[in-house]
Write an enzyme that holds these catalytic residues in place. Structure first.
Site, PDB file in Angstrom:
ATOM      1  N   ASN A   7       0.973  -1.165   0.123  1.00  0.00           N
ATOM      2  CA  ASN A   7       0.160  -0.010   0.000  1.00  0.00           C
ATOM      3  C   ASN A   7       0.966   1.325   0.125  1.00  0.00           C
ATOM      4  OD1 ASN A   7      -1.792   2.117   0.654  1.00  0.00           O
ATOM      5  ND2 ASN A   7      -2.715   1.188   2.434  1.00  0.00           N
ATOM      6  N   ARG A  91      -3.021  -2.116  -2.977  1.00  0.00           N
ATOM      7  CA  ARG A  91      -4.046  -1.288  -2.714  1.00  0.00           C
ATOM      8  C   ARG A  91      -4.037  -0.104  -3.718  1.00  0.00           C
ATOM      9  NH1 ARG A  91      -5.399   3.088   1.787  1.00  0.00           N
ATOM     10  NH2 ARG A  91      -7.350   3.279   1.192  1.00  0.00           N
ATOM     11  N   HIS A 180     -12.866   3.216   0.876  1.00  0.00           N
ATOM     12  CA  HIS A 180     -12.652   2.413   1.906  1.00  0.00           C
ATOM     13  C   HIS A 180     -13.675   0.976   1.706  1.00  0.00           C
ATOM     14  CE1 HIS A 180     -12.804   5.801   5.028  1.00  0.00           C
ATOM     15  NE2 HIS A 180     -11.293   5.342   4.949  1.00  0.00           N
ATOM     16  N   HIS A 208     -16.919   2.791   9.038  1.00  0.00           N
ATOM     17  CA  HIS A 208     -15.592   2.808   9.026  1.00  0.00           C
ATOM     18  C   HIS A 208     -15.257   4.434   9.715  1.00  0.00           C
ATOM     19  CE1 HIS A 208     -11.445   1.591   7.421  1.00  0.00           C
ATOM     20  NE2 HIS A 208     -11.443   3.135   7.614  1.00  0.00           N
ATOM     21  N   LEU A 209     -14.647   4.231  10.851  1.00  0.00           N
ATOM     22  CA  LEU A 209     -14.405   5.496  11.351  1.00  0.00           C
ATOM     23  C   LEU A 209     -12.993   5.491  11.785  1.00  0.00           C
ATOM     24  CD1 LEU A 209     -17.598   5.825  14.152  1.00  0.00           C
ATOM     25  CD2 LEU A 209     -17.514   6.320  11.936  1.00  0.00           C
ATOM     26  N   ARG A 241     -11.065  16.539   7.824  1.00  0.00           N
ATOM     27  CA  ARG A 241     -12.283  16.919   6.475  1.00  0.00           C
ATOM     28  C   ARG A 241     -13.353  17.319   6.961  1.00  0.00           C
ATOM     29  NH1 ARG A 241     -10.772  11.295   4.234  1.00  0.00           N
ATOM     30  NH2 ARG A 241      -8.803  11.786   2.857  1.00  0.00           N
ATOM     31  N   GLY A 331      -9.774   2.667  13.588  1.00  0.00           N
ATOM     32  CA  GLY A 331      -9.409   2.959  14.812  1.00  0.00           C
ATOM     33  C   GLY A 331     -10.613   3.676  15.998  1.00  0.00           C
ATOM     34  N   GLY A 333     -14.078   3.257  15.558  1.00  0.00           N
ATOM     35  CA  GLY A 333     -15.123   2.249  15.585  1.00  0.00           C
ATOM     36  C   GLY A 333     -14.799   1.288  16.606  1.00  0.00           C
ATOM     37  N   GLU A 384      -8.222  -5.009   5.891  1.00  0.00           N
ATOM     38  CA  GLU A 384      -8.071  -4.691   4.398  1.00  0.00           C
ATOM     39  C   GLU A 384      -7.247  -5.432   3.718  1.00  0.00           C
ATOM     40  OE1 GLU A 384      -8.278  -0.725   6.071  1.00  0.00           O
ATOM     41  OE2 GLU A 384      -9.279  -0.057   4.127  1.00  0.00           O
TER      42      GLU A 384
HETATM   43  P1  ADP Z   1      -6.470   5.700   9.402  1.00  0.00           P
HETATM   44  O1  ADP Z   1      -6.289   4.304   8.843  1.00  0.00           O
HETATM   45  O2  ADP Z   1      -7.551   6.123   8.614  1.00  0.00           O
HETATM   46  O3  ADP Z   1      -5.219   6.453   9.568  1.00  0.00           O
HETATM   47  P2  ADP Z   1      -7.178   4.806  11.705  1.00  0.00           P
HETATM   48  O4  ADP Z   1      -8.181   3.560  11.460  1.00  0.00           O
HETATM   49  O5  ADP Z   1      -6.005   3.770  12.380  1.00  0.00           O
HETATM   50  O6  ADP Z   1      -6.826   5.580  10.899  1.00  0.00           O
HETATM   51  O7  ADP Z   1      -7.934   5.385  13.104  1.00  0.00           O
HETATM   52  C1  ADP Z   1      -7.328   6.593  13.819  1.00  0.00           C
HETATM   53  C2  ADP Z   1      -8.177   7.169  14.668  1.00  0.00           C
HETATM   54  O8  ADP Z   1      -8.694   6.198  15.646  1.00  0.00           O
HETATM   55  C3  ADP Z   1      -7.499   8.404  15.326  1.00  0.00           C
HETATM   56  O9  ADP Z   1      -8.463   9.472  15.505  1.00  0.00           O
HETATM   57  C4  ADP Z   1      -7.331   8.016  16.722  1.00  0.00           C
HETATM   58  O10 ADP Z   1      -7.612   8.711  17.678  1.00  0.00           O
HETATM   59  C5  ADP Z   1      -8.497   6.787  16.849  1.00  0.00           C
HETATM   60  N1  ADP Z   1      -8.201   5.996  18.230  1.00  0.00           N
HETATM   61  C6  ADP Z   1      -7.138   4.927  18.004  1.00  0.00           C
HETATM   62  N2  ADP Z   1      -7.515   4.291  19.234  1.00  0.00           N
HETATM   63  C7  ADP Z   1      -8.081   5.097  20.009  1.00  0.00           C
HETATM   64  C8  ADP Z   1      -8.655   4.925  21.169  1.00  0.00           C
HETATM   65  N3  ADP Z   1      -8.289   3.774  22.180  1.00  0.00           N
HETATM   66  N4  ADP Z   1      -9.820   5.624  21.648  1.00  0.00           N
HETATM   67  C9  ADP Z   1     -10.168   6.765  20.751  1.00  0.00           C
HETATM   68  N5  ADP Z   1      -9.864   6.685  19.748  1.00  0.00           N
HETATM   69  C10 ADP Z   1      -8.878   5.983  18.947  1.00  0.00           C
END
Ligand code: ADP
Length: 397
Positions: A7, A91, A180, A208-209, A241, A331, A333, A384
């Site tokens: 990726n 990816r 996603h 997907h958060l 965003r 992350g 979610g 993924e």
């Molecule tokens: P991406 O892959 O889109 O970069 P991720 O799926 O890793 O992102 O998610 C990142 C988000 O998850 C960040 O906003 C982070 O603060 C949140 N996050 C990770 N662990 C926790 C936690 N223990 N509690 C709250 N939020 C979290």
């Protein structure tokens, strides 16, 4: 067969090596700051200590060379010889309207990826760079492209065209694509398993958060709507965003702040969302901490963030005519207990009832709805890379 999953971002390269006999991960890693002084390669071999290598790498081909050297290293590598890698999965963010499935990469596929540069200027160019670097270094294996947009290609025109002059769709392909997709695909299939139902008969809402965030409504195995649009800017509030806003705000602020189109693009993509609203951070953990400490703007940002998600749940339940389950992933979610609680609060009229005790969990596949909740509420860690590895393997057997 062993499959390498790659990726490539503009200055990063993530990889995983899968043994497809049991789908185990033999190693994974990240090269950061590719093309920028201070490149690092973090390699995590299964069952061995992590390795950190600091060595400047001017481009993705050099970074990939370094990764391949690491993979065969006798001490911390995970394969004896490069010939063990049977195929490489890549990816790719945007496949336009051409690809509803993963494909073996040939010149035609590369042309489509290039044609989509306009639609995904930050992602498709580095994705293609990664493909070309790997093809140069591994010319004799299959390279497969797995698109973030592919899973959403089942949407009907009524759910993907915008109410703009129709010509912009036919001429410029301005429409909703969604992103996603690999994650929505993976967690929705897992959800059907947990429901004990045939995937083709389920009504599923996936959330997907992550840093970027999107939702999808899936009915009878097909995405019927998703929250991201032509680009990942539309939909939910994200780290940086804005998500959905009145489009007139763009012209208004361009004039007030003297921004040109590029600056406006950056403003709504990089300076807005949780970061812009809270003034604290784009990282949800920091915003939660600030809110706990009494920061009013952080509290407001969290409320706006959760309300946007609630709004989409309502919309999707209406579009699906009911719903079997919500699925929280990525992350936020998977980990943000309070955010999940906030989102699911006061939704019993829609059949959504969360068990607050069960919800006190992070990163585990689990149902956190009450016994009598009509809608199940799943937390499902996404994967993924596994989807990419499976598609690559299936197209290379
Ligand atoms: P991406 O892959 O889109 O970069 P991720 O799926 O890793 O992102 O998610 C990142 C988000 O998850 C960040 O906003 C982070 O603060 C949140 N996050 C990770 N662990 C926790 C936690 N223990 N509690 C709250 N939020 C979290």
């Amino acid at each position: 067969m062993k499959v390498l999953v790659v990726n490539c971002g503009s200055s990063s390269l993530k990889y995983q090596v899968f043994d497809m006999t049991d789908e185990s991960v033999l190693a994974k890693g990240l090269v950061d700051r590719v093309g920028i002084p201070g490149t690092t390669l973090k390699h995590e071999p299964a069952g061995k200590d992590d390795v950190l290598i600091k060595e400047d790498m001017p481009d993705h081909t050099e970074a990939m060379k370094m990764v391949l050297n690491v993979l065969v290293n006798p001490e911390y590598g995970c394969i004896g010889d490069m010939s063990e890698i049977g195929a490489v999965g890549h990816r790719v963010v945007h496949g336009g309207e051409e690809f509803a499935y993963s494909v073996v990469i040939d010149d035609k596929v590369k042309k489509v990826i290039r044609d989509c540069f306009d639609l995904a200027p930050l992602h498709n160019p580095p994705n293609l760079m990664g493909i070309e670097a790997c093809q140069t270094l591994m010319p004799n294996v299959n390279h497969v492209a797995v698109f973030d947009t592919a899973f959403h290609q089942t949407m009907a025109p009524a759910n993907f065209v915008y109410a703009l002059p129709y010509d912009v769709y036919t001429q410029y392909k301005v429409r909703r694509y969604g992103f996603h997709g690999t994650s929505h695909f993976y967690v929705s299939h897992r959800a059907a398993k947990l429901l004990g139902k045939y995937y083709g008969f389920c009504k599923i809402i996936t959330l997907h958060l992550g840093n970027g965030a999107s939702m999808a409504a899936i009915k009878d195995g097909k995405v019927i709507s998703t929250s991201m649009g032509l680009t990942p800017l539309e939909g939910l509030v994200m780290g940086t965003r804005s998500g959905d806003i009145d489009p007139a705000i763009v012209f208004f602020l361009m004039e007030k702040l003297g921004m040109d189109a590029n600056e406006a693009n950056s403003y709504f993509n990089k300076k807005s969302g949780l970061l812009g609203l809270s003034g604290v951070s784009n990282d949800l953990r920091d915003v939660l901490e600030a809110a706990d400490a009494g920061n009013e703007r952080a509290k407001l940002a969290l409320d706006v963030y959760c309300n946007a998600i609630k709004g989409y749940i309502g919309k999707y339940i209406a579009m699906l005519n009911g719903c079997d389950c919500l699925v929280f992933t990525a992350g936020v979610g998977e980990n943000a207990i309070d955010v999940r609680e906030h989102i699911c609060k006061d939704m019993d009229n829609l059949g959504i009832k969360m068990d607050s005790k069960k919800n006190k969990v992070r990163g585990k596949e689990i149902d956190v709805a009450t016994e009598d909740s009509k809608v199940r509420i799943f937390i499902i860690p996404t994967n993924e890379e596994l989807v990419i590895a499976r598609d690559t393997f299936n197209l290379s057997k």
